[in-house]
Design a protein around this motif. Sequence first.
Motif, PDB file in Angstrom:
ATOM      1  N   ASP A 193      32.529  43.087  32.661  1.00 38.11           N
ATOM      2  CA  ASP A 193      33.377  42.860  30.835  1.00 38.11           C
ATOM      3  C   ASP A 193      32.949  41.249  30.626  1.00 38.11           C
ATOM      4  O   ASP A 193      33.181  40.629  31.107  1.00 38.11           O
ATOM      5  CB  ASP A 193      35.219  42.695  30.812  1.00 38.11           C
ATOM      6  N   PRO A 194      32.271  41.106  29.427  1.00 36.73           N
ATOM      7  CA  PRO A 194      31.958  39.634  29.466  1.00 36.73           C
ATOM      8  C   PRO A 194      33.348  39.059  28.463  1.00 36.73           C
ATOM      9  O   PRO A 194      32.683  37.618  28.770  1.00 36.73           O
ATOM     10  CB  PRO A 194      30.322  40.194  28.015  1.00 36.73           C
ATOM     11  N   ALA A 195      33.241  39.451  27.987  1.00 33.78           N
ATOM     12  CA  ALA A 195      34.462  39.250  26.516  1.00 33.78           C
ATOM     13  C   ALA A 195      36.118  39.007  27.939  1.00 33.78           C
ATOM     14  O   ALA A 195      36.574  37.225  27.755  1.00 33.78           O
ATOM     15  CB  ALA A 195      35.354  40.101  26.188  1.00 33.78           C
ATOM     16  N   THR A 196      36.532  38.971  29.342  1.00 30.37           N
ATOM     17  CA  THR A 196      37.276  38.462  30.300  1.00 30.37           C
ATOM     18  C   THR A 196      36.696  38.200  31.261  1.00 30.37           C
ATOM     19  O   THR A 196      37.619  37.239  31.985  1.00 30.37           O
ATOM     20  CB  THR A 196      37.995  39.983  30.915  1.00 30.37           C
ATOM     21  N   ARG A 197      35.445  38.725  31.125  1.00 29.36           N
ATOM     22  CA  ARG A 197      34.706  37.909  32.538  1.00 29.36           C
ATOM     23  C   ARG A 197      35.042  38.809  33.429  1.00 29.36           C
ATOM     24  O   ARG A 197      35.130  37.609  34.461  1.00 29.36           O
ATOM     25  CB  ARG A 197      34.185  36.196  32.645  1.00 29.36           C
ATOM     26  N   THR A 198      35.749  39.952  33.822  1.00 32.49           N
ATOM     27  CA  THR A 198      35.582  40.208  34.882  1.00 32.49           C
ATOM     28  C   THR A 198      34.832  41.395  35.638  1.00 32.49           C
ATOM     29  O   THR A 198      34.091  42.048  34.313  1.00 32.49           O
ATOM     30  CB  THR A 198      37.086  40.632  34.826  1.00 32.49           C
ATOM     31  N   VAL A 199      34.653  41.564  36.955  1.00 28.64           N
ATOM     32  CA  VAL A 199      34.067  42.787  37.437  1.00 28.64           C
ATOM     33  C   VAL A 199      35.168  43.579  37.769  1.00 28.64           C
ATOM     34  O   VAL A 199      35.434  43.325  38.921  1.00 28.64           O
ATOM     35  CB  VAL A 199      32.508  42.239  38.209  1.00 28.64           C
ATOM     36  N   GLU A 200      34.244  45.376  37.871  1.00 23.84           N
ATOM     37  CA  GLU A 200      34.898  45.598  38.982  1.00 23.84           C
ATOM     38  C   GLU A 200      33.532  46.919  39.569  1.00 23.84           C
ATOM     39  O   GLU A 200      32.765  47.042  38.977  1.00 23.84           O
ATOM     40  CB  GLU A 200      35.720  46.840  37.997  1.00 23.84           C
ATOM     41  N   ARG A 201      34.185  47.295  40.963  1.00 23.84           N
ATOM     42  CA  ARG A 201      32.899  48.193  41.435  1.00 23.84           C
ATOM     43  C   ARG A 201      34.333  49.504  42.031  1.00 23.84           C
ATOM     44  O   ARG A 201      34.780  49.473  42.577  1.00 23.84           O
ATOM     45  CB  ARG A 201      32.025  47.643  43.140  1.00 23.84           C
ATOM     46  N   ALA A 202      33.409  50.575  41.323  1.00 23.07           N
ATOM     47  CA  ALA A 202      34.343  51.893  42.096  1.00 23.07           C
ATOM     48  C   ALA A 202      36.372  51.095  41.666  1.00 23.07           C
ATOM     49  O   ALA A 202      36.372  51.779  42.175  1.00 23.07           O
ATOM     50  CB  ALA A 202      34.290  52.129  43.107  1.00 23.07           C
ATOM     51  N   GLY A 203      35.775  51.294  39.857  1.00 23.40           N
ATOM     52  CA  GLY A 203      36.937  51.152  40.388  1.00 23.40           C
ATOM     53  C   GLY A 203      38.624  49.836  40.801  1.00 23.40           C
ATOM     54  O   GLY A 203      39.292  49.368  40.183  1.00 23.40           O
ATOM     55  N   LEU A 204      37.705  48.713  41.313  1.00 23.07           N
ATOM     56  CA  LEU A 204      38.209  48.292  42.048  1.00 23.07           C
ATOM     57  C   LEU A 204      37.692  46.317  41.901  1.00 23.07           C
ATOM     58  O   LEU A 204      36.881  46.608  41.526  1.00 23.07           O
ATOM     59  CB  LEU A 204      38.436  47.970  43.545  1.00 23.07           C
ATOM     60  N   PRO A 205      39.223  45.254  41.382  1.00 21.07           N
ATOM     61  CA  PRO A 205      38.066  44.348  40.954  1.00 21.07           C
ATOM     62  C   PRO A 205      37.384  43.627  42.143  1.00 21.07           C
ATOM     63  O   PRO A 205      37.497  43.615  43.229  1.00 21.07           O
ATOM     64  CB  PRO A 205      39.688  43.799  40.330  1.00 21.07           C
ATOM     65  N   VAL A 206      36.081  43.226  41.790  1.00 22.29           N
ATOM     66  CA  VAL A 206      35.705  41.834  42.397  1.00 22.29           C
ATOM     67  C   VAL A 206      35.644  40.059  42.112  1.00 22.29           C
ATOM     68  O   VAL A 206      35.214  39.608  40.419  1.00 22.29           O
ATOM     69  CB  VAL A 206      34.255  42.449  42.933  1.00 22.29           C
ATOM     70  N   ALA A 207      36.319  39.469  42.422  1.00 19.58           N
ATOM     71  CA  ALA A 207      35.848  37.643  41.909  1.00 19.58           C
ATOM     72  C   ALA A 207      34.761  37.501  42.818  1.00 19.58           C
ATOM     73  O   ALA A 207      33.491  37.436  43.546  1.00 19.58           O
ATOM     74  CB  ALA A 207      37.416  37.279  43.407  1.00 19.58           C
ATOM     75  N   LEU A 208      34.153  37.196  41.479  1.00 15.49           N
ATOM     76  CA  LEU A 208      32.969  36.602  41.496  1.00 15.49           C
ATOM     77  C   LEU A 208      33.473  34.461  40.660  1.00 15.49           C
ATOM     78  O   LEU A 208      34.090  34.512  39.720  1.00 15.49           O
ATOM     79  CB  LEU A 208      31.993  37.280  40.106  1.00 15.49           C
TER      80      LEU A 208
END
Length: 243
Positions: free
Chosen positions: A146-161
């Motif tokens: 999600d470019p707006a919130t700058r968040t990433v999920e993989r298989a429904g779980l958040p990934v901290a970058l």
Amino acid sequence: MRALVVEDDPGIASGLSDSLRQAGYAVDVCPTLDAAWAALAVEPFDVLLLDLGLPDGDGLDLLARLRRLGERSRAHEALPRSDMPVLIMTARDGVSDRISGLDSGADDYIVKPFDANELLARLRAMLRRASGRSKPLIEHGDLVLDPATRTVERAGLPVALGGREFALLLTLLQARPQVLSKARLESALYGFGEALDSNAIEVHVHHLRRKLGESLIKTVRGVGYFIPREVAPAAAPNRSDPE
């Protein structure tokens, strides 16, 4: 993403640069048309934020010059990208001014003073259109960015970058399946004068592979990195804290 801000007011330029950097952009600022053209000719910027009233002329002149390049800029490395998304930001608030700006080739137009969050939303929309996407989210198999919130999920779980890890992932996903050179990735993540270790891109790629799976990012030796259009089976990622 690499942004060029063409703005001669130091206070506005500084505040805007801070907002863009907090949103993950690599930012360079030019106070004149001549300086902006020189920067555009040597760096592959992703977006141009253009003031109109500049010390050496009108920003519309630079915009017209950019758009006139046409296909020549795709085949000539010393020319700026003629199709670069351009956002005009100016105090000229008349309807005729907005029409003139848009008809000259601008992708959007915002009147000063403006809210930084609105400007960032307009940039996201412009870049989304430029990449041919209609959805706000970028999806690649079970990976969702999600470019707006700058968040990433993989298989429904958040990934901290980390910030530059996110920027690198975004750049590769938007370019897939194009191979991007190390130099191109460095220019997307770092502005002029920013400290850059010689192996910075390799380190970021290593961290992304560790967190998102080894199969996500491919290496073309001696050329660069890419994410295939087809989704490869994912190994179990490591969702640790950002570096």
